[in-house]
Design an enzyme around this catalytic site. Structure first.
Site, PDB file in Angstrom:
ATOM      1  N   SER A   5       0.874  -1.169   0.000  1.00 46.16           N
ATOM      2  CA  SER A   5       0.000   0.000   0.000  1.00 46.16           C
ATOM      3  C   SER A   5       0.911   1.219   0.000  1.00 46.16           C
ATOM      4  CB  SER A   5      -0.860  -0.006   1.261  1.00 46.16           C
ATOM      5  OG  SER A   5      -1.232   1.309   1.588  1.00 46.16           O
ATOM      6  N   HIS A  30      -1.670  -2.067  -4.261  1.00 41.70           N
ATOM      7  CA  HIS A  30      -2.910  -1.864  -3.514  1.00 41.70           C
ATOM      8  C   HIS A  30      -3.083  -0.350  -3.370  1.00 41.70           C
ATOM      9  CE1 HIS A  30      -5.880  -2.789  -0.264  1.00 41.70           C
ATOM     10  NE2 HIS A  30      -5.381  -1.686   0.305  1.00 41.70           N
ATOM     11  N   ASP A  32      -5.166   2.782  -2.166  1.00 42.89           N
ATOM     12  CA  ASP A  32      -6.181   3.121  -1.166  1.00 42.89           C
ATOM     13  C   ASP A  32      -6.934   4.386  -1.558  1.00 42.89           C
ATOM     14  OD1 ASP A  32      -5.876   1.115   0.994  1.00 42.89           O
ATOM     15  OD2 ASP A  32      -3.819   1.875   1.039  1.00 42.89           O
ATOM     16  N   MET A  34      -9.903   6.908  -0.716  1.00 41.04           N
ATOM     17  CA  MET A  34     -10.746   7.339   0.423  1.00 41.04           C
ATOM     18  C   MET A  34     -11.496   8.603   0.053  1.00 41.04           C
ATOM     19  SD  MET A  34      -8.114   6.854   3.584  1.00 41.04           S
ATOM     20  CE  MET A  34      -7.013   5.430   3.675  1.00 41.04           C
ATOM     21  N   HIS A  64      -8.634  -0.220  -3.372  1.00 41.80           N
ATOM     22  CA  HIS A  64      -9.366  -0.488  -2.125  1.00 41.80           C
ATOM     23  C   HIS A  64     -10.269   0.716  -1.905  1.00 41.80           C
ATOM     24  CE1 HIS A  64      -9.092  -0.961   2.556  1.00 41.80           C
ATOM     25  NE2 HIS A  64     -10.314  -1.139   2.095  1.00 41.80           N
ATOM     26  N   MET A  66     -12.537   2.817  -0.161  1.00 42.99           N
ATOM     27  CA  MET A  66     -13.104   3.192   1.144  1.00 42.99           C
ATOM     28  C   MET A  66     -14.000   4.406   0.908  1.00 42.99           C
ATOM     29  SD  MET A  66      -9.676   2.498   3.345  1.00 42.99           S
ATOM     30  CE  MET A  66      -8.602   2.512   1.914  1.00 42.99           C
ATOM     31  N   MET A 135     -10.225  -6.457   6.948  1.00 42.94           N
ATOM     32  CA  MET A 135      -9.428  -5.344   7.478  1.00 42.94           C
ATOM     33  C   MET A 135      -8.893  -5.695   8.864  1.00 42.94           C
ATOM     34  SD  MET A 135      -9.145  -2.961   5.268  1.00 42.94           S
ATOM     35  CE  MET A 135      -8.354  -1.708   6.288  1.00 42.94           C
ATOM     36  N   GLY A 140      -8.821   3.898   7.049  1.00 43.40           N
ATOM     37  CA  GLY A 140      -8.689   5.366   7.063  1.00 43.40           C
ATOM     38  C   GLY A 140      -7.257   5.848   7.117  1.00 43.40           C
ATOM     39  N   PHE A 141      -6.397   5.086   7.785  1.00 44.99           N
ATOM     40  CA  PHE A 141      -5.026   5.558   7.957  1.00 44.99           C
ATOM     41  C   PHE A 141      -4.039   4.398   7.907  1.00 44.99           C
ATOM     42  CE2 PHE A 141      -7.935   8.425  10.036  1.00 44.99           C
ATOM     43  CZ  PHE A 141      -7.524   9.658   9.557  1.00 44.99           C
ATOM     44  N   GLY A 142      -2.861   4.695   7.378  1.00 48.37           N
ATOM     45  CA  GLY A 142      -1.782   3.716   7.425  1.00 48.37           C
ATOM     46  C   GLY A 142      -1.079   3.799   8.773  1.00 48.37           C
ATOM     47  N   GLY A 143      -0.237   2.822   9.035  1.00 44.11           N
ATOM     48  CA  GLY A 143       0.627   2.867  10.214  1.00 44.11           C
ATOM     49  C   GLY A 143      -0.061   2.526  11.528  1.00 44.11           C
ATOM     50  N   ASP A 169      -5.306  -6.526   5.463  1.00 44.31           N
ATOM     51  CA  ASP A 169      -4.826  -5.163   5.222  1.00 44.31           C
ATOM     52  C   ASP A 169      -4.858  -4.364   6.510  1.00 44.31           C
ATOM     53  OD1 ASP A 169      -4.187  -2.703   4.137  1.00 44.31           O
ATOM     54  OD2 ASP A 169      -6.154  -2.380   3.206  1.00 44.31           O
ATOM     55  N   GLY A 170      -3.675  -3.885   6.907  1.00 44.29           N
ATOM     56  CA  GLY A 170      -3.576  -3.021   8.071  1.00 44.29           C
ATOM     57  C   GLY A 170      -2.626  -3.567   9.113  1.00 44.29           C
ATOM     58  N   GLY A 191       1.837  -1.823   4.089  1.00 52.06           N
ATOM     59  CA  GLY A 191       2.192  -0.443   3.754  1.00 52.06           C
ATOM     60  C   GLY A 191       3.457  -0.007   4.465  1.00 52.06           C
ATOM     61  N   THR A 192       3.267   0.493   5.679  1.00 54.65           N
ATOM     62  CA  THR A 192       4.373   1.061   6.440  1.00 54.65           C
ATOM     63  C   THR A 192       5.556   0.103   6.568  1.00 54.65           C
ATOM     64  OG1 THR A 192       2.648   2.156   7.696  1.00 54.65           O
ATOM     65  CG2 THR A 192       4.862   2.306   8.588  1.00 54.65           C
TER      66      THR A 192
END
Ligand SMILES: O=C(CO)[C@H](O)[C@H](O)COP(=O)(O)O
Ligand SMILES: [Fe+2]
Length: 219
Positions: A5, A30, A32, A34, A64, A66, A135, A140-143, A169-170, A191-192
Site C-alpha cells: 500500500s 494496492h 487506497d 478514500m 481499495h 473506502m 481489514m 482510514g489511515f496507514g501505520g 490489510d492493516g 504499507g508502512t
C-alpha cells in the site's frame, strides 16, 4: 501475493515509488481510495489512478475503495484500467448488483469488511466475489496497530472456502505476517512495514515466504 500500500509513501513520487516496489518483488499494487465520508481521510481517485496506469501499463492494480458510494466509481476506475475493484459492503444496499456492475465493467470483485463487521455478512455473496478483504485495522489511515482478533474471520473463511482469495490489510509486516498466513490469508497488503523498511526487498520476500510456507504445510 504481496501488494504494497503506497498510502504512507511520498505521494509526490507515486509513480517512482510504485515502480520501485514492483521492481523489488511486489506482485500487485494496492491503491487506497478514500472519500472523506466513509472514512475520515482523503487520498486520491480515478484521475490519479489513470495517470499511474499510463506510466505503469502492466502491473495488477487493486483499488481499495473506502467510499460511501462504490457504485459511483466503477466506470471511471474501469476506464483507468483497474484490475480489481475491492469495495466495502457496509454502506451498500445491493451487494450482488454492485458485483455484477464491476464484472460487466471488466474488473475482478473484492468484498471488504471493517473490523466491526461480522464475516457472516459476506458469506451470501461469495459466489459473486474473487476475493474477500478482512481489514486488520479501522480503515482510514496507514501505520496503525494490527488487530490479531481479526484472525478468526480469516481462519473461518479459509476453513469453509479453501479456494477463496483472502486478503488482509492493516498493520501487516514481518512481526504479524505469520498469524495471517497461518490463519489462511494469501493476499497480503503491507504499507508502512515495506515503505519504511531499510531493506524493502527482504521484507517483501519474507512476507512471501511466510505465506508460501503456510500453504505448503496445509498441502
Ligand atoms: O487500507 C488501508 C488503511 O485504511 C491501508 O491499506 C493499510 O493501512 C496499509 O497500511 P499499513 O500497512 O501501514 O497499515
Ligand atoms: Fe487498504
Amino acid at each position: 501475493m504481496i501488494g504494497p500500500s503506497i498510502l504512507n509513501a511520498d505521494l509526490a513520487q507515486l509513480c517512482d515509488e510504485s515502480q520501485r516496489l514492483l521492481d523489488l518483488g511486489a506482485d500487485y499494487l494496492h491503491l487506497d481510495v478514500m472519500d472523506g465520508h466513509f472514512v475520515p481521510n482523503l487520498t486520491f481517485g480515478h484521475p490519479v489512478v489513470k495517470c499511474l496506469r499510463n506510466k505503469i501499463p502492466k502491473a495488477f492494480f487493486e483499488t481499495h475503495m473506502m467510499v460511501s458510494k462504490p457504485e459511483q466509481w466503477i466506470e471511471p476506475m474501469a476506464e483507468a484500467k483497474v484490475d480489481q475493484y475491492t469495495f466495502h459492503v457496509e454502506p451498500v444496499q445491493d451487494v450482488p448488483e454492485i458485483c455484477r456492475k464491476i464484472k460487466e465493467a471488466g474488473m475482478k470483485v473484492g468484498l471488504a469488511i471493517k473490523p466491526g463487521t461480522s464475516v457472516d455478512v459476506v458469506k451470501d455473496y461469495l459466489d459473486f466475489a474473487d476475493l474477500v478483504l478482512i481489514m486488520t485495522v479501522e480503515p482510514g489511515f496507514g501505520g496503525q496497530k494490527f488487530m490479531a482478533d481479526m484472525m478468526p474471520k480469516v481462519a473461518w473463511l479459509r476453513e469453509n472456502y479453501p479456494d477463496l482469495n483472502i486478503e488482509v490489510d492493516g498493520g501487516v509486516g514481518p512481526s504479524t505476517i505469520d498469524q495471517c498466513s497461518k490463519a489462511g490469508a494469501n493476499w497480503i497488503v503491507s504499507g508502512t512495514a515495506v515503505i519504511k523498511a531499510d531493506d524493502p526487498k527482504s521484507v517483501i520476500s519474507s512476507l512471501k515466504k511466510s505465506v508460501q510456507t503456510a500453504i505448503d504445510l496445509k498441502n
